[in-house]
Design a protein around this motif. Structure first.
Motif, PDB file in Angstrom:
ATOM      1  N   ILE A   1      -4.644  17.128  21.249  1.00 58.70           N
ATOM      2  CA  ILE A   1      -4.130  16.506  20.018  1.00 58.70           C
ATOM      3  C   ILE A   1      -4.305  14.993  20.094  1.00 58.70           C
ATOM      4  O   ILE A   1      -4.790  14.359  19.155  1.00 58.70           O
ATOM      5  N   ARG A   2      -3.910  14.413  21.199  1.00 57.84           N
ATOM      6  CA  ARG A   2      -4.053  12.957  21.369  1.00 57.84           C
ATOM      7  C   ARG A   2      -5.513  12.534  21.287  1.00 57.84           C
ATOM      8  O   ARG A   2      -5.845  11.519  20.684  1.00 57.84           O
ATOM      9  N   ALA A   3      -6.406  13.299  21.887  1.00 56.08           N
ATOM     10  CA  ALA A   3      -7.833  12.978  21.830  1.00 56.08           C
ATOM     11  C   ALA A   3      -8.343  13.056  20.393  1.00 56.08           C
ATOM     12  O   ALA A   3      -9.166  12.232  19.971  1.00 56.08           O
ATOM     13  N   PHE A   4      -7.852  14.004  19.646  1.00 51.41           N
ATOM     14  CA  PHE A   4      -8.269  14.159  18.249  1.00 51.41           C
ATOM     15  C   PHE A   4      -7.876  12.932  17.431  1.00 51.41           C
ATOM     16  O   PHE A   4      -8.698  12.376  16.708  1.00 51.41           O
TER      17      PHE A   4
ATOM     18  N   GLU B   1       4.815   7.839  26.210  1.00 52.71           N
ATOM     19  CA  GLU B   1       3.420   7.377  26.201  1.00 52.71           C
ATOM     20  C   GLU B   1       3.220   6.140  25.317  1.00 52.71           C
ATOM     21  O   GLU B   1       2.098   5.843  24.909  1.00 52.71           O
ATOM     22  N   ALA B   2       4.308   5.448  25.007  1.00 54.97           N
ATOM     23  CA  ALA B   2       4.269   4.171  24.277  1.00 54.97           C
ATOM     24  C   ALA B   2       3.828   4.288  22.821  1.00 54.97           C
ATOM     25  O   ALA B   2       3.283   3.340  22.264  1.00 54.97           O
ATOM     26  N   TRP B   3       4.067   5.413  22.196  1.00 54.66           N
ATOM     27  CA  TRP B   3       3.870   5.532  20.755  1.00 54.66           C
ATOM     28  C   TRP B   3       5.087   4.900  20.089  1.00 54.66           C
ATOM     29  O   TRP B   3       6.211   5.055  20.560  1.00 54.66           O
ATOM     30  N   VAL B   4       4.879   4.226  18.986  1.00 53.82           N
ATOM     31  CA  VAL B   4       5.956   3.502  18.320  1.00 53.82           C
ATOM     32  C   VAL B   4       6.108   4.014  16.886  1.00 53.82           C
ATOM     33  O   VAL B   4       5.116   4.130  16.149  1.00 53.82           O
TER      34      VAL B   4
ATOM     35  N   ASP C   1      -4.106   2.344  21.081  1.00 50.84           N
ATOM     36  CA  ASP C   1      -5.402   2.876  21.511  1.00 50.84           C
ATOM     37  C   ASP C   1      -5.890   4.056  20.669  1.00 50.84           C
ATOM     38  O   ASP C   1      -6.879   4.691  21.040  1.00 50.84           O
ATOM     39  N   HIS C   2      -5.206   4.331  19.560  1.00 48.49           N
ATOM     40  CA  HIS C   2      -5.558   5.492  18.749  1.00 48.49           C
ATOM     41  C   HIS C   2      -5.792   5.093  17.302  1.00 48.49           C
ATOM     42  O   HIS C   2      -5.040   4.293  16.741  1.00 48.49           O
TER      43      HIS C   2
END
Length: 164
Positions: free
Chosen positions: A12-15, A55-58, A76-77
């Motif tokens: 999911i994160r890679a997507f 994972e530092a998502w805000v 980074d996304h």
């Protein structure tokens, strides 16, 4: 639902890392037809929220008219990961949703009782002012919140019945 393992989370994160899309998680809602299944399969949105924080998502600011999702961004996304968590404290406080069933009933809450029959006012364009007035009269009775925590999903037999 249960079963979100590390490998799936990584996919999911890679997507969303490569695409400017919003991936949304929605807590499995209880309705009159799935209470037993939900009891064994549902997981709290807190699990997703905890992974995101680790994972530092805000969490981003809520945009006007954005609805119930809280969207999380990561530098980074390209995309975001959203969470719709109706069991979270305060979920209903910012609710700006009304639903109109295919039979013309206005539902002030997905998990409310009854519904206001607007079908007669939806027949002709010249009834627009009457329709608006009927909706405005109904709004003060919109409940402050649902009763899902009490095991009460109102008049919703299943989510497809109102378009949830």
């Amino acid at each position: 639902m249960s079963g979100l393992d590390d490998a799936e989370w990584d996919r999911i994160r890679a997507f969303v890392a490569e695409r400017p899309v919003a991936w949304r998680f929605i807590e499995l809602l209880r309705a009159n037809d799935n209470s037993d299944w939900r009891a064994t399969e549902a997981q709290s949105g807190d699990l997703v929220r905890t992974r995101l924080a680790r994972e530092a998502w805000v969490a981003g600011p809520r945009k006007s008219g954005a609805g119930p999702a809280v969207d999380y961004a990561h530098p980074d996304h390209a995309g975001t990961i959203g969470l719709i968590a109706p069991y979270a404290h305060g979920f209903c406080h910012s609710c700006n949703r009304l639903r109109l069933s295919s039979r013309g009933k206005l539902h002030l809450c997905l998990f409310g009782e009854g519904g206001l029959d607007l079908r007669p006012l939806l027949q002709h364009d010249e009834q627009l002012e009457e329709l608006i007035a009927a909706i405005r009269r109904a709004m003060p009775s919109k409940a402050a919140g649902h009763r899902l925590h009490e095991g009460d999903s109102g008049a919703t037999p299943h989510l497809a019945s109102i378009g949830g």
